[in-house]
Design an enzyme around this catalytic site. Structure first.
Site, PDB file in Angstrom:
ATOM      1  N   TYR A   1      72.751  94.525  33.706  1.00  0.00           N
ATOM      2  CA  TYR A   1      74.111  93.980  33.822  1.00  0.00           C
ATOM      3  C   TYR A   1      74.035  92.684  34.620  1.00  0.00           C
ATOM      4  O   TYR A   1      73.455  92.654  35.709  1.00  0.00           O
ATOM      5  CB  TYR A   1      75.063  94.963  34.524  1.00  0.00           C
TER       6      TYR A   1
ATOM      7  N   ASP B   1      68.059  88.628  39.362  1.00  0.00           N
ATOM      8  CA  ASP B   1      69.479  88.782  39.678  1.00  0.00           C
ATOM      9  C   ASP B   1      69.601  89.838  40.767  1.00  0.00           C
ATOM     10  O   ASP B   1      69.532  91.034  40.499  1.00  0.00           O
ATOM     11  CB  ASP B   1      70.238  89.182  38.406  1.00  0.00           C
TER      12      ASP B   1
ATOM     13  N   TYR C   1      88.365  95.995  33.352  1.00  0.00           N
ATOM     14  CA  TYR C   1      88.042  96.977  32.308  1.00  0.00           C
ATOM     15  C   TYR C   1      89.151  98.002  32.128  1.00  0.00           C
ATOM     16  O   TYR C   1      88.913  99.205  32.094  1.00  0.00           O
ATOM     17  CB  TYR C   1      86.711  97.667  32.620  1.00  0.00           C
TER      18      TYR C   1
ATOM     19  N   LYS D   1      77.942  89.312  45.723  1.00  0.00           N
ATOM     20  CA  LYS D   1      78.477  90.567  46.267  1.00  0.00           C
ATOM     21  C   LYS D   1      78.449  90.680  47.801  1.00  0.00           C
ATOM     22  O   LYS D   1      79.413  90.306  48.433  1.00  0.00           O
ATOM     23  CB  LYS D   1      77.799  91.746  45.584  1.00  0.00           C
TER      24      LYS D   1
HETATM   25  C1  LIG Z   1      78.313  92.345  39.876  1.00  0.00           C
HETATM   26  C2  LIG Z   1      77.117  91.739  39.282  1.00  0.00           C
HETATM   27  C3  LIG Z   1      77.175  90.497  38.622  1.00  0.00           C
HETATM   28  C4  LIG Z   1      78.464  89.750  38.422  1.00  0.00           C
HETATM   29  O1  LIG Z   1      79.048  89.378  39.619  1.00  0.00           O
HETATM   30  P1  LIG Z   1      80.630  89.037  39.671  1.00  0.00           P
HETATM   31  O2  LIG Z   1      80.845  88.581  41.066  1.00  0.00           O
HETATM   32  O3  LIG Z   1      81.329  90.308  39.329  1.00  0.00           O
HETATM   33  O4  LIG Z   1      80.877  87.973  38.662  1.00  0.00           O
HETATM   34  C5  LIG Z   1      76.006  89.986  38.116  1.00  0.00           C
HETATM   35  N1  LIG Z   1      74.837  90.640  38.249  1.00  0.00           N
HETATM   36  C6  LIG Z   1      74.738  91.816  38.889  1.00  0.00           C
HETATM   37  C7  LIG Z   1      73.416  92.478  39.027  1.00  0.00           C
HETATM   38  C8  LIG Z   1      75.879  92.418  39.408  1.00  0.00           C
HETATM   39  O5  LIG Z   1      75.784  93.611  40.012  1.00  0.00           O
END
Ligand SMILES: *Cc1c(COP(=O)(O)O)cnc(C)c1O
Length: 424
Positions: A143, A244, A16, A273
Site C-alpha cells: 500500500y 516507503d 473509504y 504519518k
Molecule cells: C498511509 C500510507 C501512505 C499514504 O499516506 P497518506 O498520508 O495517507 O497519503 C503511503 N504509504 C504507506 C506505507 C502508508 O502506510
C-alpha cells in the site's frame, strides 16, 4: 439541533466510506492515549490515529513547540524562502536516516511523498538518457497511497486497480514474500521475484516497497532477507530502491527505520504519518546524492514539484519536537515491551474459530480472520469495550502509541479477544 453524527452524515465524506458514513462516532477531545467522545465515553486508542500519534495526544513538548511557532511564523511559502525549522528538520532526517540519503524534499502527505519518489526515479533515468525506464517493480500486498501515481503501485486487488485500470500506469507486480519476518529466505523463495526483476529490467526505473512491514495492503511482516536480496539485485542492475517507510518510520517496528532490520539503505526513502507525532500533516522524501545530482543534470535541470504548503513552519516545529522526544531512545524499550505484551496476550486469539493467524512485530499486533468483519457490528462492539480499534477487511489490528501503559495494552488485547470471540 441534530447530533454531530447526524449533521456529519448530511455533508461530510469519510475515508473509504459512502457519502453518509455509518457507524460513526464524534470525538470531542483527546489526551495521552485516550479519545473522549461527545457523549463523554473514553476510548483507549489502539490505532495511533493510523500510525501517527506515537507519543499520544496533546504531548506538552509538541504543544509548546506549536504554540511558540504560531506566534513567530505559522506559514510562509517555500519557493525562494527558507526558515530554521525546515533546515533543522532536514538536517536531522538526513542524520538519522540510513546512510547515503542526503537530500530532503518536504511535502504534506504520504501519498504525495510517494508521488515525489516516483517522479524522482523517473526523472533520474530521464537525465541519464534512458527515458524508457518508466516502470517500477513492487510487491503484491503493498500500500503506497491513494493518488494516481501511488495507487498504481498498490496491490492490484486490494488497491482496486480494476476501477481505474484505463488510466493507471502499468507496473510490475512480484508475488508477496511468503517467508515471515525472522525466517530465512532461500534462493528458491526469492527466485520468482528475481526472475520478474530480470525479465523486466530494461523498462524498470527501480523497485518500490514497504520494507519488512506491509501495512494497509495486508499487515504482513516478511523476511529481512528479501529486502537484502532486493538491495543486492538493484545494485547489480543499477536500479533504484525506493523504501516507503510512511507507516514503519520512527520506531514502529522496533527499529528507527524498518530498513535497519536488513541493514540496507534505499536510494529514495519516504516518511510521513508519525513524522510530526500525529499533530500536523507532513511527509518527506529523502534522496541519495546520486539521485539528487541527477535532478540537476539534463533537462529541465530542476526537480519538477512544489506543494503550496511545502515546509510549513508549524508542521516543521511539530516534527522537530517529535524527533526530540525520540532522541533519548526510550521509545525502544517501550516498543519492545509493547511487542512482548501483544505477542503474549494476543496468542489466546489463535484458537478462536474465526482466527486464521496472529502475528506481532514492534508495536504492531495483528489478528487475521478467515473472513472480513461486519463493520456495522464490530465497530460499535469495540466502542462498547472502551477501545478504538478499526478493523480492515479480515484484519483486526492494533498499533498503539508507544506511551501506552501495560494496563491499557491489556485493555486493547482483552477487547480484541472479546470482540473476535463473538464472530462466528
Ligand atoms: C498511509 C500510507 C501512505 C499514504 O499516506 P497518506 O498520508 O495517507 O497519503 C503511503 N504509504 C504507506 C506505507 C502508508 O502506510
Amino acid at each position: 439541533m441534530s447530533s454531530l453524527v447526524e449533521r456529519d452524515q448530511q455533508v461530510v465524506w469519510h475515508p473509504y466510506a459512502p457519502p453518509s458514513a455509518s457507524p460513526l462516532f464524534a470525538v470531542e477531545r483527546a489526551s495521552g492515549v485516550r479519545l473522549v467522545l461527545d457523549d463523554g465515553r473514553e476510548l483507549i486508542d489502539g490505532m495511533s490515529s493510523w500510525w501517527s500519534t506515537i507519543h499520544g495526544y496533546r504531548h506538552p513538548h509538541i504543544e509548546a513547540a506549536l504554540v511558540a511557532q504560531i506566534e513567530k511564523l505559522p506559514h510562509v511559502m517555500f519557493g525562494g524562502l527558507t526558515h530554521e525549522g525546515a533546515i533543522r528538520l532536514c538536517e536531522r532526517l538526513v542524520e538519522r536516516a540510513p546512510t547515503g540519503l542526503s537530500r530532503v524534499f518536504l511535502s504534506d502527505s504520504g501519498s504525495v511523498a510517494v508521488e515525489i519518489a516516483i517522479k524522482m526515479a523517473l526523472q533520474f533515468w530521464q537525465s541519464r538518457g534512458q527515458p524508457g525506464r518508466t516502470r517500477l517493480l513492487t510487491l503484491r500486498g503493498g500500500y503506497h497511497g491513494d493518488t494516481f501515481g501511488a495507487m498504481a503501485v498498490c496491490d492490484p486487488v486490494t488497491g482496486m486497480h480494476t476501477l481505474f485500470e484505463r488510466v493507471l500506469a502499468r507496473h510490475v507486480f512480484a508475488p508477496r514474500p511468503e517467508r515471515r519476518f525472522g525466517e530465512a529466505c532461500t534462493d528458491a523463495d526469492f527466485a520468482p521475484i528475481e526472475a520478474l526483476v530480470r525479465e523486466n529490467e530494461a523498462s524498470l526505473a527501480g523497485v518500490i516497497l514497504e520494507p519488512i512491514v506491509q501495512g494497509a495492503g495486508g499487515m504482513w511482516f516478511y523476511s529481512a532477507d528479501v529486502l537484502k536480496r532486493l538491495r543486492a539485485l538493484c545494485d547489480e542492475l543499477g536500479l533504484l530502491l525506493v523504501a516507503d517507510e510512511i507507516a514503519t518510520g520512527f520506531g514502529r517496528t522496533g527499529r528507527y527505520f524498518a530498513c535497519e532490520h536488513a541493514n540496507v539503505s534505499p536510494d529514495i526513502l519516504c516518511v510521513g504519518k508519525a513524522l510530526t507525532g500525529g499533530t500536523m500533516t507532513m511527509a518527506a522524501t529523502l534522496a541519495s546524492e546520486d539521485v539528487a545530482r541527477a535532478m540537476g543534470e539534463g533537462e529541465p535541470g530542476v526537480f519538477m514539484h512544489g506543494p503550496t504548503f511545502m515546509g510549513n513552519p508549524l508542521a516543521c516545529a511539530a516534527a522537530n519536537a517529535s524527533l526530540d522526544l525520540l532522541e533519548d531512545g526510550s521509545w525502544q524499550g517501550r516498543v519492545a515491551r509493547i511487542e512482548a505484551q501483544l505477542a503474549d496476550e494476543l496468542e489466546a486469539c489463535r484458537t478462536l474459530p474465526a482466527v486464521k493467524d496472529v502475528r506481532c512485530l514492534g508495536a504492531i499486533g495483528v489478528v487475521e480472520l478467515h473472513a472480513p468483519v461486519d463493520m456495522s457490528v464490530v465497530q460499535p462492539a469495540f466502542v462498547e469495550e472502551g477501545v478504538w480499534i478499526r478493523p480492515f477487511g479480515e484484519l483486526v489490528y492494533t498499533m498503539p502509541p508507544f506511551v501506552t501503559e501495560p494496563e491499557d495494552v491489556r485493555e486493547i488485547t482483552r477487547a480484541i479477544h472479546a470482540v473476535v470471540s463473538r464472530i462466528a
